[in-house]
Scaffold this active site. Structure first.
Site, PDB file in Angstrom:
ATOM      1  N   ARG A 173      10.269   4.874  -2.628  1.00 36.17           N
ATOM      2  CA  ARG A 173      10.750   5.678  -3.968  1.00 36.17           C
ATOM      3  C   ARG A 173      12.020   6.303  -3.703  1.00 36.17           C
ATOM      4  NH1 ARG A 173       6.689   9.735  -2.226  1.00 36.17           N
ATOM      5  NH2 ARG A 173       5.033   8.998  -3.101  1.00 36.17           N
ATOM      6  N   TYR A 219     -10.046  -4.604   2.907  1.00 35.92           N
ATOM      7  CA  TYR A 219      -9.410  -3.240   3.334  1.00 35.92           C
ATOM      8  C   TYR A 219      -9.310  -2.260   2.344  1.00 35.92           C
ATOM      9  CZ  TYR A 219      -5.140  -1.255   5.538  1.00 35.92           C
ATOM     10  OH  TYR A 219      -3.980  -0.294   6.072  1.00 35.92           O
ATOM     11  N   ARG A 242       0.375   5.148  16.666  1.00 42.13           N
ATOM     12  CA  ARG A 242       0.485   6.514  16.111  1.00 42.13           C
ATOM     13  C   ARG A 242      -0.228   7.533  16.927  1.00 42.13           C
ATOM     14  NH1 ARG A 242      -1.966   5.338  10.094  1.00 42.13           N
ATOM     15  NH2 ARG A 242      -4.095   4.562  11.071  1.00 42.13           N
ATOM     16  N   ARG A 259       0.971  -1.168  -0.219  1.00 42.14           N
ATOM     17  CA  ARG A 259      -0.026  -0.099  -0.081  1.00 42.14           C
ATOM     18  C   ARG A 259       1.063   0.954   0.014  1.00 42.14           C
ATOM     19  NH1 ARG A 259      -5.088   0.367   2.026  1.00 42.14           N
ATOM     20  NH2 ARG A 259      -4.569   2.218   3.410  1.00 42.14           N
ATOM     21  N   ARG A 276      -9.274  -6.355  13.204  1.00 39.12           N
ATOM     22  CA  ARG A 276      -8.598  -5.643  14.193  1.00 39.12           C
ATOM     23  C   ARG A 276      -9.316  -4.465  14.465  1.00 39.12           C
ATOM     24  NH1 ARG A 276      -4.849  -7.672  17.032  1.00 39.12           N
ATOM     25  NH2 ARG A 276      -3.541  -5.767  17.131  1.00 39.12           N
ATOM     26  N   ASP A 313      -9.715   1.709   1.052  1.00 42.95           N
ATOM     27  CA  ASP A 313      -9.772   3.227   1.164  1.00 42.95           C
ATOM     28  C   ASP A 313     -11.037   3.898   0.658  1.00 42.95           C
ATOM     29  OD1 ASP A 313      -6.989   3.094   2.172  1.00 42.95           O
ATOM     30  OD2 ASP A 313      -6.143   3.204   0.413  1.00 42.95           O
ATOM     31  N   GLU A 320      -3.453   6.196  19.523  1.00 42.34           N
ATOM     32  CA  GLU A 320      -3.908   4.960  18.735  1.00 42.34           C
ATOM     33  C   GLU A 320      -3.585   3.484  19.045  1.00 42.34           C
ATOM     34  OE1 GLU A 320      -4.771   6.165  14.380  1.00 42.34           O
ATOM     35  OE2 GLU A 320      -4.923   3.921  13.977  1.00 42.34           O
TER      36      GLU A 320
HETATM   37  N1  UDP Z   1       3.643   0.493   8.001  1.00 44.95           N
HETATM   38  C1  UDP Z   1       4.665   0.479   8.664  1.00 44.95           C
HETATM   39  N2  UDP Z   1       5.369   1.326   9.249  1.00 44.95           N
HETATM   40  C2  UDP Z   1       4.652   2.584   9.021  1.00 44.95           C
HETATM   41  C3  UDP Z   1       3.505   2.740   8.760  1.00 44.95           C
HETATM   42  C4  UDP Z   1       2.812   1.731   8.133  1.00 44.95           C
HETATM   43  O1  UDP Z   1       5.226  -0.743   8.556  1.00 44.95           O
HETATM   44  O2  UDP Z   1       5.407   3.363   9.745  1.00 44.95           O
HETATM   45  C5  UDP Z   1       3.030  -0.646   7.473  1.00 44.95           C
HETATM   46  C6  UDP Z   1       1.910  -1.427   8.397  1.00 44.95           C
HETATM   47  O3  UDP Z   1       1.997  -2.774   7.934  1.00 44.95           O
HETATM   48  C7  UDP Z   1       0.557  -1.002   7.941  1.00 44.95           C
HETATM   49  C8  UDP Z   1       0.775  -0.862   6.695  1.00 44.95           C
HETATM   50  O4  UDP Z   1       2.096  -0.507   6.367  1.00 44.95           O
HETATM   51  O5  UDP Z   1      -0.227  -2.043   8.268  1.00 44.95           O
HETATM   52  C9  UDP Z   1      -0.222   0.052   5.894  1.00 44.95           C
HETATM   53  O6  UDP Z   1       0.004   1.370   6.327  1.00 44.95           O
HETATM   54  P1  UDP Z   1      -1.346   2.462   5.993  1.00 44.95           P
HETATM   55  O7  UDP Z   1      -0.672   3.598   6.579  1.00 44.95           O
HETATM   56  O8  UDP Z   1      -1.848   2.470   4.658  1.00 44.95           O
HETATM   57  O9  UDP Z   1      -2.281   1.870   7.125  1.00 44.95           O
HETATM   58  P2  UDP Z   1      -3.769   2.554   7.558  1.00 44.95           P
HETATM   59  O10 UDP Z   1      -3.488   3.934   7.496  1.00 44.95           O
HETATM   60  O11 UDP Z   1      -4.590   1.964   6.525  1.00 44.95           O
HETATM   61  O12 UDP Z   1      -4.045   2.066   8.938  1.00 44.95           O
END
Ligand code: UDP
Length: 366
Positions: free
Chosen positions: A175, A347, A279, A171, A248, A349, A299
């Site tokens: 880069r 899952y 976070r 996801r 979850r 968006d 969170e």
């Molecule tokens: N992820 C990670 N470290 C980070 C942020 C994200 O390893 O600092 C991984 C983690 O497995 C997470 C996935 O990337 O479930 C997708 O993150 P995203 O931010 O897309 O999750 P959302 O915002 O949907 O909770």
């Protein structure tokens, strides 16, 4: 029958469908068990700050049709998501980009960063990544995986990275540019005035009944509508008769602080295991707020249990297999349609939710 459709769930999926159904001359009744509309994109105004009560939602899409669609209901600001990650006493830019690699290894050029990753990848000998751990290691090497991915992912999903599907980490952009934009999408922003107003507009002129549980309601009103669009949990709909799907859930500790700026960014990820939350969101920064106070949410991620809110479907093999069994039951329904994140166990968006709802509109309301 009093209505053409009973829409169960006043979230984004249900609201898009109800809006389009009304436009097509159909009647809908929308019910929701919560005491507010907008599902998980609901925002609550606290001292002029739109607080994302069910977690941060940043709208991003590459689908022009979806972007134009959502823009009928709101104007979007120029917010670009650029989270930072805190690992112990180190701080890194996300997503994984030249700023991250430069801080991690002291490299300056893409060639140097690639060489570093290649060196770590070669040591591991992964050819075809089979799970999230192998995918992350082969994309970013051991250092990035161990400092920025492993702890965060295991906190968020409560499972070892070796047991999680690789797509979850795909996801995120990866880069070799000095570019901290978390998304690769063409369009991005936060609706000015918050998300709740979008759903309010979508549902204008449509009857909505809140604090109404579908399972009780339908017992008392079996003849309420020709068809039902159910956006709740598909396994709950069937009384969990084939087993329970896993989800979850997220718990938020939200605090108002008497200061203007707590962390200098909307999203700060805590990627080591020792910090119990994943976070901290500082809501005002989504809208460049200038209020004298601020609101933050920590969170915490945990396994879902009946009675609490499900958030993320766990799209691993086991759960996808069980969902496929429920899907077979669903396919036999003539009067019930399943949709949305919970109905489709996906899952999603927000843009994908709209896309899926508009797909349904095409087939159902044609
Ligand atoms: N992820 C990670 N470290 C980070 C942020 C994200 O390893 O600092 C991984 C983690 O497995 C997470 C996935 O990337 O479930 C997708 O993150 P995203 O931010 O897309 O999750 P959302 O915002 O949907 O909770």
């Amino acid at each position: 029958m009093k209505y053409d459709y009973l829409v169960v769930g006043a979230g984004l999926y249900g609201a898009v469908f109800a809006h389009e159904a009304k436009k097509a001359g159909k009647t809908c009744l929308v019910i929701d068990k919560r005491n507010h509309i907008a599902g998980n994109i609901y925002c609550e105004n606290v001292d002029g700050i739109n607080v994302h009560r069910y977690g941060a939602h940043i709208f991003h899409t590459s689908n022009k049709e979806v972007w134009e669609y959502i823009n009928q209901f709101a104007e979007f600001n120029h917010y670009i998501n650029s989270p930072v990650a805190v690992y112990k006493d180190e701080l890194y830019n996300l997503p994984f980009n030249m700023n991250t690699f430069s801080r991690m290894w002291g490299v300056k050029t893409p060639a140097e960063a690639k060489a570093k990753i290649e060196e770590q990848r070669a040591e591991l000998g992964i050819t075809e990544p089979k799970n999230l751990e192998e995918q992350a290691l082969s994309l970013a090497g051991r250092d990035v995986y161990e400092k920025l991915i492993k702890g965060y992912t295991e906190k968020q999903w409560g499972r070892p990275c070796t047991e999680l599907p690789a797509f979850i980490i795909k996801r995120l952009p990866f880069r070799f540019m000095y570019d901290n934009n978390y998304f690769n999408d063409r369009y991005q922003g936060i609706p000015m005035g918050g998300y709740t107003k979008i759903v309010e507009k979508m549902l204008e002129g449509i009857p909505v009944q809140l604090e109404t549980d579908y399972f009780d309601f339908i017992k008392e009103n079996p003849e309420i509508a020709e068809k039902t669009l159910f956006t709740g949990m598909i396994d709950e709909f069937y009384g969990y008769k084939l087993g329970t799907l896993e989800y979850r859930t997220v718990r938020f500790e939200t605090e108002k602080l008497d200061m203007e700026n707590y962390q200098g960014n909307a999203v700060v990820n805590y990627t080591d295991r020792e910090v119990p939350y994943t976070r901290i969101i500082e809501h005002k920064h989504f809208e460049f707020g200038k209020q004298p106070v601020t609101v933050i949410s920590r969170e915490y991620s945990s396994e879902w249990k009946p009675g609490i809110e499900p958030y993320y479907p766990i799209n691993d093999e086991k759960n996808n297999g069980l969902f496929a069994e429920y899907r077979k039951l669903a396919d036999k329904e003539e009067k019930v349609i399943f949709g949305g994140r919970l109905g489709n166990y996906k899952y999603y968006d927000m843009d994908k939710v709209i896309e899926a709802a508009l797909e349904l509109v095409k087939t159902e309301l044609a």
